[in-house]
Design a protein around this motif. Structure first.
Motif, PDB file in Angstrom:
ATOM      1  N   ASN A 162       0.830  -1.206   0.000  1.00 25.46           N
ATOM      2  CA  ASN A 162       0.000   0.000   0.000  1.00 25.46           C
ATOM      3  C   ASN A 162       0.863   1.254   0.000  1.00 25.46           C
ATOM      4  N   SER A 163       0.375   2.288  -0.666  1.00 27.05           N
ATOM      5  CA  SER A 163       1.058   3.578  -0.645  1.00 27.05           C
ATOM      6  C   SER A 163       1.152   4.124   0.768  1.00 27.05           C
ATOM      7  N   LEU A 214      -1.722   2.243  -3.878  1.00 30.88           N
ATOM      8  CA  LEU A 214      -0.803   1.177  -4.273  1.00 30.88           C
ATOM      9  C   LEU A 214       0.613   1.718  -4.379  1.00 30.88           C
ATOM     10  N   ALA A 215       1.590   0.857  -4.082  1.00 33.01           N
ATOM     11  CA  ALA A 215       2.996   1.207  -4.228  1.00 33.01           C
ATOM     12  C   ALA A 215       3.739  -0.003  -4.762  1.00 33.01           C
ATOM     13  N   LEU A 216       4.811   0.258  -5.498  1.00 38.09           N
ATOM     14  CA  LEU A 216       5.685  -0.796  -6.022  1.00 38.09           C
ATOM     15  C   LEU A 216       7.055  -0.630  -5.396  1.00 38.09           C
ATOM     16  N   ILE A 217       7.573  -1.697  -4.794  1.00 43.46           N
ATOM     17  CA  ILE A 217       8.903  -1.678  -4.189  1.00 43.46           C
ATOM     18  C   ILE A 217       9.760  -2.766  -4.834  1.00 43.46           C
ATOM     19  N   ARG A 221      -3.564  -4.150 -12.062  1.00 44.08           N
ATOM     20  CA  ARG A 221      -3.034  -4.354 -13.422  1.00 44.08           C
ATOM     21  C   ARG A 221      -2.888  -3.039 -14.175  1.00 44.08           C
ATOM     22  N   THR A 222      -3.672  -2.031 -13.803  1.00 43.31           N
ATOM     23  CA  THR A 222      -3.574  -0.722 -14.456  1.00 43.31           C
ATOM     24  C   THR A 222      -2.467   0.138 -13.855  1.00 43.31           C
ATOM     25  N   VAL A 223      -2.354   0.130 -12.535  1.00 41.30           N
ATOM     26  CA  VAL A 223      -1.460   1.049 -11.836  1.00 41.30           C
ATOM     27  C   VAL A 223      -0.012   0.558 -11.790  1.00 41.30           C
ATOM     28  N   ILE A 224       0.208  -0.698 -11.433  1.00 40.36           N
ATOM     29  CA  ILE A 224       1.568  -1.192 -11.197  1.00 40.36           C
ATOM     30  C   ILE A 224       2.479  -1.073 -12.422  1.00 40.36           C
ATOM     31  N   PRO A 225       2.030  -1.403 -13.654  1.00 45.93           N
ATOM     32  CA  PRO A 225       2.918  -1.205 -14.804  1.00 45.93           C
ATOM     33  C   PRO A 225       3.370   0.239 -14.982  1.00 45.93           C
ATOM     34  N   GLN A 226       2.485   1.204 -14.674  1.00 47.30           N
ATOM     35  CA  GLN A 226       2.882   2.607 -14.782  1.00 47.30           C
ATOM     36  C   GLN A 226       3.912   2.966 -13.718  1.00 47.30           C
ATOM     37  N   LEU A 227       3.718   2.448 -12.505  1.00 46.53           N
ATOM     38  CA  LEU A 227       4.702   2.718 -11.449  1.00 46.53           C
ATOM     39  C   LEU A 227       6.059   2.121 -11.817  1.00 46.53           C
ATOM     40  N   LYS A 228       6.054   0.946 -12.425  1.00 51.67           N
ATOM     41  CA  LYS A 228       7.307   0.303 -12.807  1.00 51.67           C
ATOM     42  C   LYS A 228       8.016   1.076 -13.918  1.00 51.67           C
TER      43      LYS A 228
END
Length: 368
Positions: free
Chosen positions: A103-104, A136-139, A246-253
């Motif tokens: 989570n963000s 959402l957050a990507l680490i 599926r929408t957010v994580i690819p953009q964060l990456k």
């Protein structure tokens, strides 16, 4: 509200599909747990009385030592008006090379976080990007390419489907709970565009960012909030749906942030009562309740009371459908809106603005 992708070593978990109730969740739990992590984030914040925010996973820890101001104006460990806060949450690996979702609100504005795996190992993770609007957050953990991971489901669950959740409640370590999907597209103030999944599996503080999984071991949601008057589990939990992941994580990456289109209006779904009050027969869409001054909608001539029925030729049947459609479009692009004003059909072309990235204040944990 309380805030809160099996497994061979480097192969995504998969399980035979089952149409009935599982005899046990043990096999799924055994396969997915190596992909689930505890996430610890530390930060220095001004010492002040704050409202109990929905995503406060664990009590903040004050450090008692005397402190002095920082010369550069930034929070300092020696500043008497600053305290160290510790957020304890959960997450899960989505690839064997160390990319993980959480989570963000767990990582906040930090550039790094500490993670703990089920084999009791601790790693430093870099925050690749965070999206406060979806929470959402990507680490990323570097140095290994053999982490167990889970997949994000391609299909949405049905109401009544079994769900297994995994996380780190109260910092205790890997824990699984089970329940069912209670509702879909549950709209909560400032929740994700796609709405939340509502589940009745026990979710507690520290479970934020952990996965909700189907009986195939695929992620159908990311634990985010609970509805509680006591601060503990009360049978109503909310997860960010896989579609949003599926929408957010690819953009964060790709770029570390998420961009969304906006037309600068507030809307609500047209109900049968609203349709009748407008003298329309079976009117569907989103009625404009407020137009932002100097926003793109205002410049295009959209007015309060207009009913948007189509975007780019696609029918709009609710406010959430409109929001989802506009958010998916790129800022600067043009959107053709079909609308009804005073009983007459009209067409407007609107050039989209960019939606601000920070959400508005969310509901407090324990409304009184």
């Amino acid at each position: 509200m309380v805030a809160l992708t099996a497994l061979t070593v480097s192969t995504a978990l998969a399980a035979p599909k089952s149409d009935g109730a599982p005899n046990t969740f043990a096999e799924i739990a055994e396969r997915v747990q190596p992909a689930v992590i505890g996430v610890i984030s530390k930060s220095a914040e001004p010492r002040q009385v704050l409202p109990d925010l929905p995503f406060s996973d664990m009590p903040d820890e004050d450090t008692p030592d005397a402190r002095a101001p920082s010369p550069n104006g930034q929070p300092s460990e020696n500043d008497p008006n600053v305290r160290e806060t510790i957020a304890i949450g959960s997450g899960f690996f989505i690839s064997p090379d160390g990319y993980a979702v959480t989570n963000s609100h767990v990582v906040k504005d930090n550039g790094t976080a500490e993670i703990r795996t089920t084999d009791k190992k601790t790693y430093s993770a870099k925050v690749i990007g965070r999206d406060p609007l979806s929470d959402l957050a990507l680490i990323k953990v570097d140095g290994r390419a053999d982490f167990g991971y889970v997949k994000v489901a391609e299909q949405s669950p049905r109401v009544g489907d079994w769900v297994l959740t995994a996380g780190n409640p109260f910092g205790l370590g890997g824990t699984v709970t089970a329940g069912i999907v209670s509702a879909r597209e549950r709209e909560i103030e400032n929740g994700p565009t796609d709405g939340f999944l509502q589940i009745d599996a026990p979710i507690n503080s520290g479970d934020s960012g952990g996965p909700s999984l189907d009986t195939n071991g695929d992620v159908i949601g990311v634990n985010s909030m609970i509805l509680s008057l006591s601060g503990g589990w009360a049978g109503v939990a909310f997860a960010i749906p896989a579609e949003t992941v599926r929408t957010v994580i690819p953009q964060l990456k790709e770029k570390g942030t998420v961009t969304r289109g906006s037309i600068g209006v507030e809307v609500q779904s047209v109900t049968p009562e609203i349709s009748d009050s407008l003298g329309a027969d079976d009117l569907h869409g989103a009625i404009v309740t407020n137009v932002q001054a100097n926003g793109s909608a205002a410049k295009a001539g959209l007015r309060t009371g207009d009913v948007i029925t189509k975007v780019e030729g696609d029918a709009i049947r609710s406010a959430s459908e409109l929001t989802k459609k506009i958010h998916a479009m790129a800022p600067g692009s043009s959107a053709q809106l079909a609308m009804v004003r005073a009983g007459k059909q009209r067409i407007l072309s609107v050039t989209l603005d960019q939606l601000p990235r920070e959400p508005r204040q969310r509901l407090p944990t324990n409304p009184e």
